[in-house]
Each structure stands twice: as structure tokens, then as C-alpha cells.
Scaffold this motif. Sequence first.
Motif, short mmCIF file in Angstrom:
data_model
loop_
_atom_site.label_atom_id
_atom_site.label_comp_id
_atom_site.label_asym_id
_atom_site.label_seq_id
_atom_site.Cartn_x
_atom_site.Cartn_y
_atom_site.Cartn_z
N MET A 50 0.29 22.51 -21.08
CA MET A 50 0.66 21.26 -20.67
C MET A 50 -0.38 20.67 -19.76
O MET A 50 -0.84 21.08 -19.04
CB MET A 50 2.17 21.28 -20.25
N ALA A 51 -0.37 19.05 -19.88
CA ALA A 51 -1.11 18.40 -19.24
C ALA A 51 -0.62 16.94 -18.92
O ALA A 51 0.23 16.54 -19.59
CB ALA A 51 -2.73 18.44 -19.50
N THR A 52 -0.76 16.28 -17.93
CA THR A 52 -0.45 14.87 -17.62
C THR A 52 -0.87 14.05 -18.41
O THR A 52 -1.88 14.23 -19.27
CB THR A 52 -0.94 14.79 -16.00
N THR A 53 -0.23 12.79 -18.33
CA THR A 53 -0.49 11.66 -19.13
C THR A 53 -1.15 10.77 -18.29
O THR A 53 -1.52 9.54 -18.66
CB THR A 53 0.64 11.10 -19.92
N TRP A 54 -1.31 11.02 -16.96
CA TRP A 54 -1.88 10.08 -16.01
C TRP A 54 -1.30 8.88 -15.69
O TRP A 54 -1.86 7.98 -14.91
CB TRP A 54 -3.31 9.98 -16.36
N ASP A 55 0.02 8.67 -16.04
CA ASP A 55 0.34 7.43 -16.01
C ASP A 55 1.68 6.93 -15.27
O ASP A 55 2.34 6.00 -15.17
CB ASP A 55 0.78 6.87 -17.53
N ILE A 56 2.28 8.19 -14.72
CA ILE A 56 3.43 7.97 -13.51
C ILE A 56 3.48 8.63 -12.40
O ILE A 56 3.59 7.88 -11.41
CB ILE A 56 4.80 8.90 -14.59
N SER A 66 0.64 -1.10 0.11
CA SER A 66 0.05 0.07 0.05
C SER A 66 0.87 1.30 0.14
O SER A 66 0.27 2.59 -0.21
CB SER A 66 -0.97 -0.20 1.17
N HIS A 67 2.28 1.26 0.05
CA HIS A 67 2.99 2.43 0.06
C HIS A 67 3.90 2.20 -1.16
O HIS A 67 4.77 3.04 -1.29
CB HIS A 67 4.09 2.04 1.50
N ILE A 68 3.24 1.87 -2.11
CA ILE A 68 3.61 1.92 -3.66
C ILE A 68 2.55 3.06 -4.18
O ILE A 68 1.28 2.47 -4.22
CB ILE A 68 3.98 0.68 -4.22
N ALA A 69 3.07 4.04 -4.75
CA ALA A 69 1.99 5.11 -5.32
C ALA A 69 1.62 4.50 -6.75
O ALA A 69 2.47 4.39 -7.65
CB ALA A 69 2.22 6.60 -5.23
N LEU A 70 0.38 4.48 -6.93
CA LEU A 70 -0.26 4.09 -8.36
C LEU A 70 -0.67 5.44 -8.98
O LEU A 70 -1.51 6.26 -8.30
CB LEU A 70 -1.10 3.04 -8.26
N PRO A 71 -0.38 5.62 -10.27
CA PRO A 71 -0.96 7.01 -10.83
C PRO A 71 -2.23 6.83 -11.13
O PRO A 71 -3.09 5.71 -10.77
CB PRO A 71 -0.25 7.16 -12.37
N GLU A 72 -3.07 7.61 -11.76
CA GLU A 72 -4.41 7.86 -11.74
C GLU A 72 -5.05 6.55 -12.55
O GLU A 72 -6.11 6.26 -12.68
CB GLU A 72 -4.76 9.23 -12.35
N ASN A 73 -4.00 6.18 -13.57
CA ASN A 73 -4.59 5.09 -14.47
C ASN A 73 -4.58 3.88 -14.01
O ASN A 73 -4.97 2.89 -14.23
CB ASN A 73 -3.82 5.01 -15.74
N GLY A 74 -4.12 3.88 -12.58
CA GLY A 74 -4.14 2.45 -12.07
C GLY A 74 -3.00 1.40 -12.21
O GLY A 74 -2.87 0.21 -11.76
N ILE A 75 -2.21 1.73 -13.01
CA ILE A 75 -1.07 0.73 -13.57
C ILE A 75 0.09 1.13 -13.21
O ILE A 75 0.76 2.33 -13.19
CB ILE A 75 -0.99 0.86 -15.37
N ASP A 76 0.76 0.28 -12.31
CA ASP A 76 2.11 0.47 -11.78
C ASP A 76 3.20 0.68 -12.81
O ASP A 76 3.43 0.00 -13.90
CB ASP A 76 2.59 -0.89 -11.13
N PRO A 77 3.72 1.91 -12.46
CA PRO A 77 4.79 2.12 -13.90
C PRO A 77 6.28 1.77 -13.52
O PRO A 77 6.98 2.15 -14.23
CB PRO A 77 4.82 3.95 -13.51
#
Length: 359
Positions: A319-325, A3-14
Amino acid sequence: MSSHIALPENGIDPHHKIIGEGAFTYRVNNRWGILDPEQYPVENCHDFAIDSKKRIYMVTDHPDNQIIVYDCEGQLIDAFGKMFPGVHAIEIVQEGDDEFIYLVDSGWISNRKWDGISTDAWDSPTNKVIAQSGFIAKLTLDGVLVFTLSHPQTIGIYTPDMPYRPTDIAIHDNGDIFVCDGYGSDYVIRYDKQGRYLSHFGGHDNVDSDHNLANAHGIAIDRRIPDSPQLIISSRAEQCLKLFSLEGEYQGKIDTPGAWVHGPVFAEDYFVTSVCWSDIDGKNVDNSGFISIFDSSNNLVVNLGAGKPEYRNNQLQPMATTWDIFNHPHGICIDDDGNIYVGQWRAGQSYPIKLEKIG
């Protein structure tokens, strides 16, 4: 998954994802620096500094644990500090044969009357954190207090009703201290190395609005031209970085449209800055942060976790995020190999991310 690994908004671990391009290509290491949260908890990983022995000092505003010291591989060296509940920034400075830590405490404290729900009701007496006045502390590397700088009303440059919640600090080669009051009254205050007031500038009410600052969140001294050092200061709510002489004279700005940008961190002839939020449809949107890299001419060349920068008629486009990192990148540092260490605000009490340079 921890639970102490942050996932980005897309929910996929980068983790292990390759990002960037050219000389600024990186592999995401989302497992760096993870510790036992029972022993070494973090809240927000606000900022970093590296000492002469290449140890990485990270500050977090968890009430039980505010300074964590890592090696470059993410192994724990030390952890200490419970006197700085609103710690927000750190600098390490060589003074003669010794090194010292400068800490910035913004004044935010965990609320013992928290209602268990409110997190953004900043004026509520039951919000998770509440604001008090901040301060600056100078410490030895072992955490022994040398001196503090308190509310500027004590030296007559603020009135008692003016808030003081500093956010960042820069130290000149002669020891002069520049403090950004980015959550308070938006002045930059200059002290000498002994903490004696010299001058201040910024604020909100200058005749020339270019001299104003709005959420002066980060500051650094640009030493790339040795004979002409200048300050680069984020005016985050204006989505730009402003350039000033060391005496506080406005010298220009670097627009960052779409980016609520922090101050720069320099490496060689380029600088890197974190972006806590993308500004989308006029709002700073949750979990929309990214990292931007600027070249020696202060042009944005690479975004990490956002779309490729585009200039039209020499004007950077929004500019805007790509939601993946990332969620909300905040503090960063860069080691001698060009690796970037990223701490995040509001990222589920996660530990830092290391961007391992491969370009």
C-alpha cells in the motif's frame, strides 16, 4: 490560512473532502480543535483517550503544554502538564468509582543545545530532541501523580546498557499493565495494577523470530471474543501487527505491507490504526501516512488517504499514500458516533483532524 492547519504533500487543503467508502465514509474536518498557539501550543499530537464524560484528552510533547482536554466539538475544556516532555501515549481506565490516566513518556526531550538545524540526527548532541530513559505515570483525571514505573533495570529484567523508551500501554480488565518498549529494547513488560512486575516477552533475539518485535510502537487488547482476549502489537519496522496471548505466546500476525503501522484502536467489531509512513522503494517516506480500517476478521477493508486495499491469494498487496489527506498520522481515538480524531507527528505544530462519519 492558519499556519497551524496541516496541508498534505499535494498542498491542497482537504477540509470537507469526503473520503472512504460504504460504512466507513467520512468528511474531513481540518479545523477541529484549533486553539490559540500562544496559550496552548502543540508540537506533535501523539495520542488520545476519551473519559466517561466523553471528554477527549490529547497528549502533545510541547515543553509548555502536554495534556489538552477537548469536548467532541473541539472546544477547550482544560490544559495542564509540564512534567512529561516525551509524552507519547495515553490511556484512561475506570477503577471502581474513579478514572485514572496512564501516560507513556518515551524519554525524548527538547534539546536546549539545539543547533537550529538538525532534526533527524538522533545521536547528535545538537539535535532538536535527544533521548533519555522513559517512564510510565499514573495520574488522576486532574493530573495528580499516583505512581510511576521507571527503567526496568530497577527490577532486574534489563541491564543498565539496555535502552528503555516506551511507546504505548494497554490495561487489562483486572488492572494488569502491558507496556511496549518500542523505541528502546522492544520488550513488552507486564505489571499488575499496583505496578509490580509479572513477566515480559518480545525483544530481538528469540529462537523463533515470530516472537521478535521491531519498533513495537503500539499495543491494544482485543476483547472482541470475550473469553479469549489477546494482544495486538505493532512490529512497525516489519510492517505488520503481531498477535500474542496475554501470557506472551505468539498467535499469528496481520501483514500490512507498505505501512509503518501503529497499534489498533477498537470500535464495535472493527479496529482502526494509523500509519505514520508509507514504505516506498524500501524507505519510510516523509508526509506519506494514512489510516487503515480492519473488519472483524482482521481484513483490511478501507484505507483513508491511501489506495484501496487489494488482496491476491489472501495476501494483502503493498500500500501507499495518495498524498492528499495526511502527513504523519500518529494517535487516534474513536467516539461513540464513529468519528475518528487524528493527531499527527511532524505536521507543522498543527492541531488534530476530525473525520466525521457519514457512512
